[in-house]
Design a protein around this motif. Structure first.
Motif, PDB file in Angstrom:
ATOM      1  N   PRO A 150       0.815  -1.229   0.000  1.00 35.37           N
ATOM      2  CA  PRO A 150       0.000   0.000   0.000  1.00 35.37           C
ATOM      3  C   PRO A 150       0.849   1.280   0.000  1.00 35.37           C
ATOM      4  O   PRO A 150       0.429   2.298  -0.566  1.00 35.37           O
ATOM      5  CB  PRO A 150      -0.807  -0.111   1.296  1.00 35.37           C
ATOM      6  CG  PRO A 150      -0.844  -1.576   1.602  1.00 35.37           C
ATOM      7  CD  PRO A 150       0.450  -2.136   1.094  1.00 35.37           C
ATOM      8  N   TYR A 152       3.811   1.542  -1.534  1.00 32.62           N
ATOM      9  CA  TYR A 152       4.194   1.662  -2.946  1.00 32.62           C
ATOM     10  C   TYR A 152       3.055   2.296  -3.748  1.00 32.62           C
ATOM     11  O   TYR A 152       3.270   3.148  -4.603  1.00 32.62           O
ATOM     12  CB  TYR A 152       4.490   0.281  -3.543  1.00 32.62           C
ATOM     13  CG  TYR A 152       5.896  -0.240  -3.328  1.00 32.62           C
ATOM     14  CD1 TYR A 152       6.999   0.510  -3.689  1.00 32.62           C
ATOM     15  CD2 TYR A 152       6.099  -1.510  -2.804  1.00 32.62           C
ATOM     16  CE1 TYR A 152       8.286   0.010  -3.523  1.00 32.62           C
ATOM     17  CE2 TYR A 152       7.380  -2.020  -2.635  1.00 32.62           C
ATOM     18  CZ  TYR A 152       8.476  -1.255  -2.999  1.00 32.62           C
ATOM     19  OH  TYR A 152       9.751  -1.758  -2.840  1.00 32.62           O
ATOM     20  N   GLU A 153       1.843   1.836  -3.478  1.00 28.28           N
ATOM     21  CA  GLU A 153       0.705   2.325  -4.264  1.00 28.28           C
ATOM     22  C   GLU A 153       0.460   3.811  -4.024  1.00 28.28           C
ATOM     23  O   GLU A 153       0.202   4.571  -4.961  1.00 28.28           O
ATOM     24  CB  GLU A 153      -0.544   1.498  -3.932  1.00 28.28           C
ATOM     25  CG  GLU A 153      -0.366   0.051  -4.386  1.00 28.28           C
ATOM     26  CD  GLU A 153      -1.600  -0.809  -4.181  1.00 28.28           C
ATOM     27  OE1 GLU A 153      -1.863  -1.651  -5.053  1.00 28.28           O
ATOM     28  OE2 GLU A 153      -2.283  -0.648  -3.144  1.00 28.28           O
ATOM     29  N   ARG A 154       0.558   4.220  -2.751  1.00 24.99           N
ATOM     30  CA  ARG A 154       0.371   5.644  -2.446  1.00 24.99           C
ATOM     31  C   ARG A 154       1.442   6.487  -3.134  1.00 24.99           C
ATOM     32  O   ARG A 154       1.155   7.536  -3.698  1.00 24.99           O
ATOM     33  CB  ARG A 154       0.450   5.873  -0.927  1.00 24.99           C
ATOM     34  CG  ARG A 154      -0.796   5.471  -0.171  1.00 24.99           C
ATOM     35  CD  ARG A 154      -0.987   6.332   1.073  1.00 24.99           C
ATOM     36  NE  ARG A 154       0.132   6.288   2.012  1.00 24.99           N
ATOM     37  CZ  ARG A 154       0.309   5.329   2.930  1.00 24.99           C
ATOM     38  NH1 ARG A 154      -0.577   4.343   3.030  1.00 24.99           N
ATOM     39  NH2 ARG A 154       1.325   5.361   3.750  1.00 24.99           N
ATOM     40  N   LYS A 157       0.827   6.682  -6.941  1.00 22.47           N
ATOM     41  CA  LYS A 157      -0.300   7.551  -7.330  1.00 22.47           C
ATOM     42  C   LYS A 157       0.048   9.016  -7.145  1.00 22.47           C
ATOM     43  O   LYS A 157      -0.218   9.838  -8.008  1.00 22.47           O
ATOM     44  CB  LYS A 157      -1.518   7.222  -6.456  1.00 22.47           C
ATOM     45  CG  LYS A 157      -2.321   6.045  -6.991  1.00 22.47           C
ATOM     46  CD  LYS A 157      -3.629   5.942  -6.259  1.00 22.47           C
ATOM     47  CE  LYS A 157      -3.761   4.545  -5.703  1.00 22.47           C
ATOM     48  NZ  LYS A 157      -4.746   4.283  -4.742  1.00 22.47           N
ATOM     49  N   ALA A 177       1.195  -5.624  -7.838  1.00 23.38           N
ATOM     50  CA  ALA A 177       1.218  -4.152  -7.731  1.00 23.38           C
ATOM     51  C   ALA A 177       2.060  -3.551  -8.853  1.00 23.38           C
ATOM     52  O   ALA A 177       1.681  -2.555  -9.481  1.00 23.38           O
ATOM     53  CB  ALA A 177       1.760  -3.740  -6.372  1.00 23.38           C
ATOM     54  N   ARG A 180       0.210  -3.106 -11.951  1.00 22.43           N
ATOM     55  CA  ARG A 180      -0.941  -2.192 -11.904  1.00 22.43           C
ATOM     56  C   ARG A 180      -0.594  -0.719 -12.107  1.00 22.43           C
ATOM     57  O   ARG A 180      -1.446   0.055 -12.488  1.00 22.43           O
ATOM     58  CB  ARG A 180      -1.662  -2.333 -10.558  1.00 22.43           C
ATOM     59  CG  ARG A 180      -2.732  -3.411 -10.537  1.00 22.43           C
ATOM     60  CD  ARG A 180      -3.738  -3.174  -9.429  1.00 22.43           C
ATOM     61  NE  ARG A 180      -3.129  -3.047  -8.131  1.00 22.43           N
ATOM     62  CZ  ARG A 180      -2.846  -4.066  -7.319  1.00 22.43           C
ATOM     63  NH1 ARG A 180      -3.122  -5.297  -7.696  1.00 22.43           N
ATOM     64  NH2 ARG A 180      -2.311  -3.860  -6.150  1.00 22.43           N
ATOM     65  N   TYR A 181       0.638  -0.325 -11.820  1.00 17.78           N
ATOM     66  CA  TYR A 181       0.995   1.100 -11.864  1.00 17.78           C
ATOM     67  C   TYR A 181       2.091   1.346 -12.888  1.00 17.78           C
ATOM     68  O   TYR A 181       3.128   0.686 -12.858  1.00 17.78           O
ATOM     69  CB  TYR A 181       1.456   1.589 -10.478  1.00 17.78           C
ATOM     70  CG  TYR A 181       0.336   1.564  -9.490  1.00 17.78           C
ATOM     71  CD1 TYR A 181      -0.479   2.681  -9.291  1.00 17.78           C
ATOM     72  CD2 TYR A 181       0.049   0.403  -8.787  1.00 17.78           C
ATOM     73  CE1 TYR A 181      -1.536   2.639  -8.405  1.00 17.78           C
ATOM     74  CE2 TYR A 181      -1.011   0.351  -7.900  1.00 17.78           C
ATOM     75  CZ  TYR A 181      -1.799   1.464  -7.715  1.00 17.78           C
ATOM     76  OH  TYR A 181      -2.852   1.413  -6.848  1.00 17.78           O
TER      77      TYR A 181
END
Ligand code: DOR
Ligand code: ZN
Length: 337
Positions: A150, A152-154, A157, A177, A180-181
């Motif tokens: 999470p 990494y995802e923040r 984004k 992940a 996805r990005y």
């Protein structure tokens, strides 16, 4: 059978300093044309002067070999735009360690709030400096990487123009992940393609296979193999070869790190050949990294020959992966140019 690799690169490498540097650096420099050099020395590399003098020591230790050390800084949230603009020409990336997560990372980041990191990460984004991340929390050891996803995802984004490299991924969750990005990329080690936690502690404990992050489950290894074997454009080889003297590995408190520099290319060739994907090795060990980092390494052909050789028990005071075992491919030094 022979295999020629063009400018293979190791995108995550620990070279240490002093005598250890002089022992291990030539072993990487004979197989690779360039490598991303980690900054977790004692003290960590945090200034332009430290980057430049460490690079000189590496060049000295690899004199006569075609090898470019790609330098990194140890991430500090204090780095501002002016400092980064000045040091830009000396570095290929900045490495972020969570505080205390692994060897010499005490001075790492302990506040992952986006606001705390934003000034530095925005400046890096503007200057096109990639961020390499050791992505683990301080949770239960098998869950640390998944718990970091999470974060990494923040980051991905919020800093959409920042290239973020998920270093030495070990889990299916991390692979998912990554895919996805758009601005997430990853390095994968040799040892995490080979082993699972069973190899480390499932029988007699094997200290020379103990590393951070620890090797995980068979399904995790399968997910790593899938993207590595197809040389997915978001993944690149980073050995995380991390030498420690025997006294630090064969000890009640065993240091984390697997020393793979001298066996990396032969063992990768063996693994890719067994999977029937030898033709994808070039992308995995060089082409993908060139595109991701936007760099051109020194032109260098490294020739591998399919010939059994026995891996030495030690290099100096360091025990390599596959010590005393036979590998099917070897680097042909006579024709490496
Ligand atoms: O196993 C590891 N060893 N993981 C790291 O993140 C650091 C490395 C080292 O520097 O020894
Ligand atoms: Zn590392």
């Amino acid at each position: 059978m022979r295999l020629t690799l063009h400018s293979p690169m190791d995108m995550h490498l620990h070279l240490r300093d002093g005598d250890m540097l002089r022992t291990v650096a030539p072993l990487s420099a004979r197989s690779f044309s360039a490598a991303i050099v980690m900054p977790n020395l004692v003290p960590p590399i945090t200034t332009q002067q430290m980057v430049r003098s460490y690079k000189e020591r590496i060049m000295e230790a690899t004199k006569g070999l075609e090898f470019e050390p790609l330098m990194t800084l140890f991430f500090k949230p204090e780095y501002d735009y002016d400092f980064l603009a000045k040091v830009r020409e000396d570095i290929a990336a900045i490495k972020l360690y969570p505080a205390g997560i692994t060897t010499n990372s005490q001075d790492g980041v302990d506040n992952f709030s986006l606001e705390a990191l934003a000034p530095t990460l925005e400046a890096m984004s503007e200057l096109g400096i990639p961020l390499c991340v050791h992505g683990e929390t301080n949770g239960f050891v098998m869950d640390r990487e998944a718990e970091f996803v999470p974060i990494y995802e923040r980051l991905a984004k919020r800093f959409a123009n920042l290239k973020i490299i998920m270093e030495h991924i070990t889990t299916k969750r991390a692979v998912e992940a990554l895919l996805r990005y758009e601005n997430l990329y990853a390095t994968i080690t040799l040892h995490h393609l080979y082993i699972t936690l069973d190899d480390v502690i499932g029988g007699l404990m094997r200290p020379h296979l103990f590393c951070k992050p620890v090797a995980k489950r068979p399904e995790d290894r399968m997910a790593l193999r899938k993207v590595a074997f197809m040389a997915h454009e978001k993944v690149m080889f980073g050995s995380d070869s991390a030498p420690h003297p025997r006294s630090a590995k064969e000890a009640p408190g065993c240091a984390a790190g697997v020393f793979t520099a001298p066996v990396a290319l032969p063992a990768l060739a063996q693994l890719f050949e067994a999977a029937g994907v030898l033709e994808n090795l070039q992308k995995f060990v060089s082409d993908n990294a060139q595109s991701i980092y936007g760099i051109t390494p020194p032109a260098k052909e490294v020739h591998l020959v399919k010939e059994l050789w026995r891996v030495p028990e030690r290099y100096g005071d360091v025990v390599p992966m596959f010590a005393g075992e036979e590998l099917a491919w070897r680097v042909d030094e006579d024709t490496t140019a």
